[in-house]
Design a protein around this motif. Sequence first.
Motif, mmCIF file in Angstrom:
data_model
loop_
_atom_site.group_PDB
_atom_site.id
_atom_site.type_symbol
_atom_site.label_atom_id
_atom_site.label_comp_id
_atom_site.label_asym_id
_atom_site.label_seq_id
_atom_site.Cartn_x
_atom_site.Cartn_y
_atom_site.Cartn_z
ATOM 1 N N GLY A 70 -62.728 76.073 -68.300
ATOM 2 C CA GLY A 70 -62.236 75.761 -67.182
ATOM 3 C C GLY A 70 -62.132 76.581 -65.969
ATOM 4 N N ASP A 71 -62.867 77.508 -66.081
ATOM 5 C CA ASP A 71 -63.283 78.501 -65.006
ATOM 6 C C ASP A 71 -64.002 77.950 -63.802
ATOM 7 N N VAL A 72 -63.338 77.621 -62.500
ATOM 8 C CA VAL A 72 -64.191 76.909 -61.699
ATOM 9 C C VAL A 72 -65.314 77.644 -60.865
ATOM 10 N N THR A 73 -65.002 78.902 -60.579
ATOM 11 C CA THR A 73 -66.269 79.593 -60.292
ATOM 12 C C THR A 73 -67.374 79.597 -61.006
ATOM 13 N N ALA A 74 -67.101 79.559 -62.355
ATOM 14 C CA ALA A 74 -68.091 79.664 -63.367
ATOM 15 C C ALA A 74 -68.763 78.069 -63.290
ATOM 16 N N ARG A 75 -67.933 77.139 -63.187
ATOM 17 C CA ARG A 75 -68.676 75.638 -63.019
ATOM 18 C C ARG A 75 -69.378 75.438 -62.105
ATOM 19 N N ASN A 76 -68.869 76.211 -60.660
ATOM 20 C CA ASN A 76 -69.679 75.832 -59.675
ATOM 21 C C ASN A 76 -71.060 76.640 -59.948
ATOM 22 N N SER A 77 -71.026 77.662 -60.583
ATOM 23 C CA SER A 77 -72.427 78.524 -60.904
ATOM 24 C C SER A 77 -73.457 77.620 -61.611
ATOM 25 N N ASP B 164 -63.560 68.019 -62.262
ATOM 26 C CA ASP B 164 -62.831 67.812 -63.304
ATOM 27 C C ASP B 164 -63.792 67.129 -64.553
ATOM 28 N N MET B 165 -64.737 67.678 -64.630
ATOM 29 C CA MET B 165 -65.573 67.297 -65.769
ATOM 30 C C MET B 165 -65.140 67.618 -67.025
ATOM 31 N N HIS B 166 -65.220 66.542 -68.106
ATOM 32 C CA HIS B 166 -64.640 66.619 -69.368
ATOM 33 C C HIS B 166 -65.430 67.784 -69.973
ATOM 34 N N ARG B 167 -64.916 68.578 -71.166
ATOM 35 C CA ARG B 167 -65.384 69.538 -71.801
ATOM 36 C C ARG B 167 -66.589 69.180 -72.518
ATOM 37 N N THR B 168 -66.619 68.038 -73.176
ATOM 38 C CA THR B 168 -67.673 67.885 -73.844
ATOM 39 C C THR B 168 -68.950 67.554 -72.914
ATOM 40 N N LEU B 169 -68.788 66.796 -71.951
ATOM 41 C CA LEU B 169 -69.800 66.630 -70.996
ATOM 42 C C LEU B 169 -70.485 67.941 -70.347
ATOM 43 N N ILE B 170 -69.317 68.791 -70.146
ATOM 44 C CA ILE B 170 -69.845 70.367 -69.798
ATOM 45 C C ILE B 170 -70.635 71.015 -70.752
ATOM 46 N N ALA B 171 -70.333 70.740 -71.888
ATOM 47 C CA ALA B 171 -71.121 71.475 -72.889
ATOM 48 C C ALA B 171 -72.549 70.759 -73.110
ATOM 49 N N ASP B 172 -72.538 69.494 -73.119
ATOM 50 C CA ASP B 172 -73.713 68.506 -73.352
ATOM 51 C C ASP B 172 -74.806 68.835 -72.073
ATOM 52 N N THR B 173 -74.337 68.775 -70.857
ATOM 53 C CA THR B 173 -74.991 68.695 -69.855
ATOM 54 C C THR B 173 -75.384 70.470 -69.368
ATOM 55 N N GLY B 174 -74.646 71.080 -69.886
ATOM 56 C CA GLY B 174 -75.083 72.613 -69.674
ATOM 57 C C GLY B 174 -76.229 72.839 -70.817
ATOM 58 N N MET B 175 -76.103 72.350 -71.903
ATOM 59 C CA MET B 175 -77.122 72.735 -72.768
ATOM 60 C C MET B 175 -78.386 72.272 -72.391
ATOM 61 N N ASP B 176 -78.486 70.953 -71.729
ATOM 62 C CA ASP B 176 -79.776 70.323 -71.372
ATOM 63 C C ASP B 176 -80.272 70.908 -70.329
ATOM 64 N N ALA B 177 -79.326 71.547 -69.393
ATOM 65 C CA ALA B 177 -79.894 72.550 -67.966
ATOM 66 C C ALA B 177 -80.700 73.593 -68.848
ATOM 67 N N LEU B 178 -80.098 74.502 -69.642
ATOM 68 C CA LEU B 178 -80.425 75.586 -70.188
ATOM 69 C C LEU B 178 -81.714 75.158 -71.041
ATOM 70 N N THR B 179 -81.892 74.198 -71.599
ATOM 71 C CA THR B 179 -82.995 73.832 -72.455
ATOM 72 C C THR B 179 -84.332 73.542 -71.274
ATOM 73 N N HIS B 180 -83.815 72.839 -70.244
ATOM 74 C CA HIS B 180 -84.990 72.625 -69.106
ATOM 75 C C HIS B 180 -85.299 74.025 -68.712
ATOM 76 N N ALA B 181 -84.510 74.942 -68.517
ATOM 77 C CA ALA B 181 -85.079 76.328 -67.799
ATOM 78 C C ALA B 181 -85.805 76.860 -68.962
ATOM 79 N N ILE B 182 -85.635 76.950 -69.958
ATOM 80 C CA ILE B 182 -86.200 77.806 -71.180
ATOM 81 C C ILE B 182 -87.541 77.025 -71.435
ATOM 82 N N GLU B 183 -87.677 75.455 -71.378
ATOM 83 C CA GLU B 183 -88.809 75.053 -71.760
ATOM 84 C C GLU B 183 -89.605 75.166 -70.190
ATOM 85 N N ALA B 184 -89.145 75.032 -69.307
ATOM 86 C CA ALA B 184 -90.015 75.213 -68.004
ATOM 87 C C ALA B 184 -90.620 76.898 -68.002
ATOM 88 N N TYR B 185 -90.008 77.486 -68.344
ATOM 89 C CA TYR B 185 -90.327 79.062 -68.497
ATOM 90 C C TYR B 185 -91.583 79.224 -69.372
#
Length: 388
Positions: A231-238, A180-201
Amino acid sequence: MVRFTIPREVYFGENALDKLASISGSKAMLVVGSERLKKDGTTARIQSLLKKAGIESDIFSGIEADPSITTVMKGVAAMNSYNPDWIIGIGGGSPIDAAKAMWIFYEHPDFTFEEAAKPFNLPELRRKARFIAIPTTSGTGTEVTSFSVITDYETGMKYPIADYNITPDIAILDTCLVADMHRTLIADTGMDALTHAIEAYTSTMANPITDGLAIKAIQMIVRDLPASYEGDVTARNSVHLAQCMAGMAFSNAILGVVHSMAHKTGRVLDIAHGRANAIYLTYATQYNARTAPEKYAEIARYLGLEGKTDAELVTALVDCIKKLRSDLNMPSSLKEHGTDETFFMSHIKEIAKEAVGDPCTGTNPRPVSEEEMTGLFEAVYYGKDVTF
């Protein structure tokens, strides 16, 4: 010699919380942020599972968005009174970071924040308690990292704690907790995670183990974050699993100037950390790739982007990130975000100086001077391509 450290156990998937019913111990202190986790029944469920394991539990709540020394020491006092042998941080990055800091001073009451802020300077932990981290957002990766950041509100001083001792013993990624994460939080935290991965790489401390985790996380986030946002639950789990993998990567490879910039502008500009990363990422990629394009080009190849040369592949990667940012309805510049021009430009040199001094700058793939960082911030504000 290279070291790689992650939690001893990571449980993930639907109802992963059930693991709590089989751990061994006597008392647990739950550290949470807001009252939401009490109201939605999460803490009650966790306490019920702990009870099945024969473990009593208590709750310490009220962690701020930027955990303070005052709150940490209140938590330590509560732990000293309760004497838990498990500390369980639950929520986003803030409560888990706060719980990590409480753990340090619960076990070592005479230690100081000044000592804790010295990299890899902590005394041994786990003499009184072990640590479980349960994230309820999909971005910080703190459930698998060796980092915590605590703020002294009186002085404004931030104490970044980095030590493998505070890597949690157990991480539990229950996908039900992010349904039930809010869409804004999904976007913000998701892009934080992408940045973590790209900067680590692309970090100067990257190694084959962190590369494998980072590149897979990048593929999963780019593929699934837009669907999770819709809103796709499978994608959110991924994405929830991918952000954990990104956390494992950057905890060991560290980060780069995107995080240096975000660390120094979050409170000053009142911009969410993940949103700042989303804005800064394309500009930093252009800057870094002018002298160190190889790994950015590799990322583009792994994503199946088109380009015959490294330069073409870097452009394709930048365009890919821009499209992802647009799909998530995020601003592409600080001006578009609404940051006041006069205020920002009057503080830009000071902010740039602080960003250059941030620990993450040391592992950026391209060295950066204060003058260059100022230029980066100018590009970020006006939305101009970085050409230097």
